[in-house]
Design a protein around this motif. Structure first.
Motif: not given
Length: 186
Positions: A15-33
């Protein structure tokens, strides 16, 4: 594909993407990456930018974008992307340069009270000024120079911005994103 990162890499390439966005793992604290295994593999092999959303992220207006700046091709590329994102979001742009305390000293002052007024600081100020002067107008820009560990400076800044942009390492497989010491700590 049995491998989610491989499928995302292929999709981004096709797709010739300029960015991939993924979520942080559920193991971390809320609001942190905290990148999970998919994000880790994306960060180490992606041919485009990778954005990590913190756990518990909810869409909020982007009021401030920050970028860690270093005078390198990767640092200038990160600045350009951060400026574009700030412009599109009608956000303020904080451009943060950080000198490690030991690098901010001139040889004659080494071993004395840290005085961050050495030639290295002057060269960082000049590079930052030149980079900011080269940016298009239309975005409110706040330049900052800190004498502290760069990762610590950016970690503190991340608590006060909606988006933090960092460049990738300048070596490795062609067009791949490799984390440097600062990005890895973030």
């Amino acid at each position: 594909d049995a491998s989610v990162p491989r499928a995302l890499h292929a999709f981004a390439r096709d797709e010739a993407a300029s960015m991939i966005v993924v979520g942080s793992t559920a193991r971390g604290h809320a609001g942190r990456v905290l990148p999970g295994s998919t994000a880790e593999r994306l960060l180490h092999g992606s041919s485009c930018a990778v954005a990590l959303a913190p756990r518990g992220y909810t869409r909020t207006p982007v009021e401030t974008v920050a970028v860690g700046f270093v005078d390198s091709p990767e640092g200038h590329a990160a600045l350009a992307v951060a400026h574009m994102l700030a412009d599109r979001s009608h956000a303020k742009l904080r451009v943060i340069a950080a000198l490690h305390p030991s690098s901010a000293l001139d040889a004659p002052t080494a071993g004395t009270t840290p005085a961050p007024e050495g030639r290295h600081r002057a060269s960082v100020e000049a590079a930052l000024s030149a980079a900011l002067n080269a940016l298009p107008t239309g975005v409110e820009v706040e330049p900052e120079i800190h004498v502290d560990d760069p990762a610590e400076v950016l970690l503190r800044a991340s608590a006060h911005v909606e988006l933090l942009v960092c460049g990738s390492r300048g070596y490795g497989p062609l067009r791949s994103v490799l984390l440097g010491g600062v990005s890895r700590r973030l």
